[in-house]
Design a protein around this motif. Structure first.
Motif, PDB file in Angstrom:
ATOM      1  N   UNK A  67      31.038  42.957  40.886  1.00  0.00           N
ATOM      2  CA  UNK A  67      30.176  41.786  40.973  1.00  0.00           C
ATOM      3  C   UNK A  67      28.797  42.173  40.462  1.00  0.00           C
ATOM      4  N   UNK A  68      28.431  41.732  39.303  1.00  0.00           N
ATOM      5  CA  UNK A  68      27.176  42.119  38.714  1.00  0.00           C
ATOM      6  C   UNK A  68      26.095  41.119  39.019  1.00  0.00           C
ATOM      7  N   UNK A  69      24.856  41.640  39.232  1.00  0.00           N
ATOM      8  CA  UNK A  69      23.720  40.772  39.456  1.00  0.00           C
ATOM      9  C   UNK A  69      23.703  40.182  40.857  1.00  0.00           C
ATOM     10  N   UNK A  70      22.612  39.483  41.132  1.00  0.00           N
ATOM     11  CA  UNK A  70      22.445  38.868  42.445  1.00  0.00           C
ATOM     12  C   UNK A  70      23.231  37.562  42.525  1.00  0.00           C
ATOM     13  N   UNK A  71      23.638  37.213  43.724  1.00  0.00           N
ATOM     14  CA  UNK A  71      24.316  35.952  43.966  1.00  0.00           C
ATOM     15  C   UNK A  71      23.244  34.915  44.249  1.00  0.00           C
ATOM     16  N   UNK A  72      23.062  33.967  43.327  1.00  0.00           N
ATOM     17  CA  UNK A  72      21.961  33.010  43.432  1.00  0.00           C
ATOM     18  C   UNK A  72      22.045  32.207  44.723  1.00  0.00           C
ATOM     19  N   UNK A  73      23.233  31.719  45.048  1.00  0.00           N
ATOM     20  CA  UNK A  73      23.392  30.918  46.259  1.00  0.00           C
ATOM     21  C   UNK A  73      23.020  31.710  47.501  1.00  0.00           C
ATOM     22  N   UNK A  74      23.270  33.024  47.486  1.00  0.00           N
ATOM     23  CA  UNK A  74      22.961  33.864  48.637  1.00  0.00           C
ATOM     24  C   UNK A  74      21.462  33.888  48.906  1.00  0.00           C
ATOM     25  N   UNK A  75      20.659  34.065  47.858  1.00  0.00           N
ATOM     26  CA  UNK A  75      19.207  34.107  48.025  1.00  0.00           C
ATOM     27  C   UNK A  75      18.669  32.761  48.499  1.00  0.00           C
TER      28      UNK A  75
ATOM     29  N   UNK B 181      33.749  32.523  49.593  1.00  0.00           N
ATOM     30  CA  UNK B 181      33.071  31.267  49.919  1.00  0.00           C
ATOM     31  C   UNK B 181      31.869  30.987  49.035  1.00  0.00           C
ATOM     32  N   UNK B 182      31.246  32.027  48.485  1.00  0.00           N
ATOM     33  CA  UNK B 182      30.064  31.830  47.641  1.00  0.00           C
ATOM     34  C   UNK B 182      30.395  31.834  46.152  1.00  0.00           C
ATOM     35  N   UNK B 183      31.650  31.993  45.819  1.00  0.00           N
ATOM     36  CA  UNK B 183      32.051  32.017  44.415  1.00  0.00           C
ATOM     37  C   UNK B 183      31.956  30.628  43.777  1.00  0.00           C
ATOM     38  N   UNK B 184      31.610  30.602  42.500  1.00  0.00           N
ATOM     39  CA  UNK B 184      31.653  29.351  41.734  1.00  0.00           C
ATOM     40  C   UNK B 184      33.044  29.232  41.138  1.00  0.00           C
ATOM     41  N   UNK B 185      34.006  28.938  42.014  1.00  0.00           N
ATOM     42  CA  UNK B 185      35.412  28.899  41.619  1.00  0.00           C
ATOM     43  C   UNK B 185      36.122  27.844  42.454  1.00  0.00           C
TER      44      UNK B 185
ATOM     45  N   UNK C 173      25.747  22.752  46.621  1.00  0.00           N
ATOM     46  CA  UNK C 173      24.635  22.131  45.905  1.00  0.00           C
ATOM     47  C   UNK C 173      24.050  23.073  44.862  1.00  0.00           C
ATOM     48  N   UNK C 174      23.878  24.344  45.218  1.00  0.00           N
ATOM     49  CA  UNK C 174      23.332  25.317  44.272  1.00  0.00           C
ATOM     50  C   UNK C 174      24.240  25.460  43.063  1.00  0.00           C
ATOM     51  N   UNK C 175      25.546  25.486  43.287  1.00  0.00           N
ATOM     52  CA  UNK C 175      26.475  25.650  42.169  1.00  0.00           C
ATOM     53  C   UNK C 175      26.475  24.423  41.242  1.00  0.00           C
ATOM     54  N   UNK C 176      26.068  23.275  41.751  1.00  0.00           N
ATOM     55  CA  UNK C 176      26.037  22.071  40.922  1.00  0.00           C
ATOM     56  C   UNK C 176      24.709  21.919  40.171  1.00  0.00           C
TER      57      UNK C 176
END
Length: 376
Positions: free
Chosen positions: A1-9, A216-220, A275-278
């Motif tokens: 998993x590369x980079x930060x998880x945007x939804x997490x922040x 749960x935080x995946x954009x999938x 919401x973040x993923x959208x």
């Protein structure tokens, strides 16, 4: 998993500001935290205040606990990927968090959560790498223990055998040092809730770790399905129950804060992440601010309580004594002001530095013994 998880922040930023939405009521009471507790226990306050408190009471703290569990799972995954022993140096992280929590409690705020998070993180660190059956077993046990505690408290409140709220003493706000002495003297009173909710915290930590592992935080499609279920249960069931127990009065305090609010927290996790993923890829000022707060969560958690103390207490600007009689209007104004300062300040800081100020000191303290123990 590369980079930060945007939804997490973003989620962590929302949890930090939302937790302050609970704490701000203690700062803005004209008689400080003990005045707030006394009014809460007596049922003082109007319906508008009760409805505003239902927005924040317990649920963002629950979200923060879930996020802490997710962060712990990320640390574990990183250690496994790098072939490092686990929990290993993570236990040193927990020790540092305990020290930070004690300092925050003594010097700043009666209801610090960091010291209890440090204790729970040690247990969960040993469980996060175990099999699903072991984790679920611990979650069931912790849930049952929390339900038993809530049931006993509620039964005692309904029978009149005990009350919540008035601690039986007053803490003056005209002296910072006096507040420090009061927090040391009344440690058992101010820390009682934290000990009671240790099982709930462990449950939420483990739930966060399992939700992260499940995607749960995946954009999938898998992540979207989990988030829909979280929203359905957390918001569809949790919110009506939360409103009902809040308006039912102080006798239902434990059910409201330790059962309904955590359920809503899972709905917030699912809804905000969806919401973040959208959203569009380029973040606007609000999302940038929330992301910055999430990346500097420890600094902002401590900073918001320091700011509120300086604004509201008599040893600072003394705004609570002059404007606290306005109730929810004044409380809302203080929350908005502090939130704006954090969003703007965190955005400025994180645009120039890799870590927040507290995180920088914390990272140095974490790495210092590892450098000394490294082979030469």
């Amino acid at each position: 998993m590369g980079g930060r998880i945007v939804a997490l922040d973003v989620l962590r930023g929302v949890a930090i500001l939302g937790t302050f939405g609970t704490n701000v009521w203690a700062f803005t009471h004209p008689r400080g935290v003990t005045g707030f507790l006394a009014d809460f226990g007596s049922g003082a306050g109007d319906t508008a205040t009760a409805l505003l408190q239902v927005v924040s009471n317990g649920k963002f703290l629950g979200l923060l606990s879930i996020m802490f569990g997710i962060g712990l799972a990320i640390q574990h995954r990183s250690a496994v990927r790098r072939g490092r022993r686990w929990p290993g140096w993570y236990l040193w992280r927990s020790a540092l968090l305990l020290v930070e929590g004690v300092l925050h409690y003594v010097l700043v705020f009666e209801f610090d959560v960091l010291m209890f998070y440090a204790v729970v993180s040690v247990l969960v660190a040993y469980l996060v790498g175990r099999g699903g059956r072991v984790q679920v077993g611990w979650m069931v046990a912790m849930g049952a223990l929390n339900a038993a505690v809530v049931g006993l408290i509620t039964a005692a409140l309904l029978s009149g055998a005990t009350t919540v709220g008035d601690p039986g003493f007053a803490v003056a706000t005209d002296s910072w040092w006096g507040g420090v002495q009061a927090r040391v003297e009344h440690f058992a009173v101010f820390r009682a809730e934290g000990f009671l909710v240790l099982p709930l915290s462990a449950l939420l930590f483990l739930a966060g770790a399992r939700l992260f592992a499940a995607g749960a935080l995946e954009d999938s499609a898998r992540g979207a399905g989990i988030r829909r279920r979280l929203v359905a249960w957390g918001l569809g069931v949790g919110v009506p129950a939360n409103v009902a127990t809040t308006l039912a009065g102080a006798d239902w305090f434990a059910v409201d804060r330790y059962v309904c609010a955590p359920l809503v927290a899972f709905g917030l996790l699912g809804g905000i992440a969806s919401l973040v993923h959208r959203m569009r890829a380029e973040a606007g000022p609000v999302r940038r601010g929330l992301t910055a707060v999430g990346r500097s969560a420890l600094s902002c958690y401590v900073g918001q309580n320091v700011l509120a103390s300086a604004l509201c207490y008599d040893w600072g600007l003394g705004l609570a004594r002059r404007w606290g009689h306005l109730g929810p209007w004044f409380t809302g104004a203080v929350w908005l002001l502090v939130a704006a300062l954090l969003l703007g300040g965190a955005s400025w800081w994180m645009g120039r530095f890799e870590r927040g100020p507290v995180e920088t000191v914390w990272d140095w303290a974490y790495r210092a013994p590892q450098r000394r123990s490294a082979p030469v």
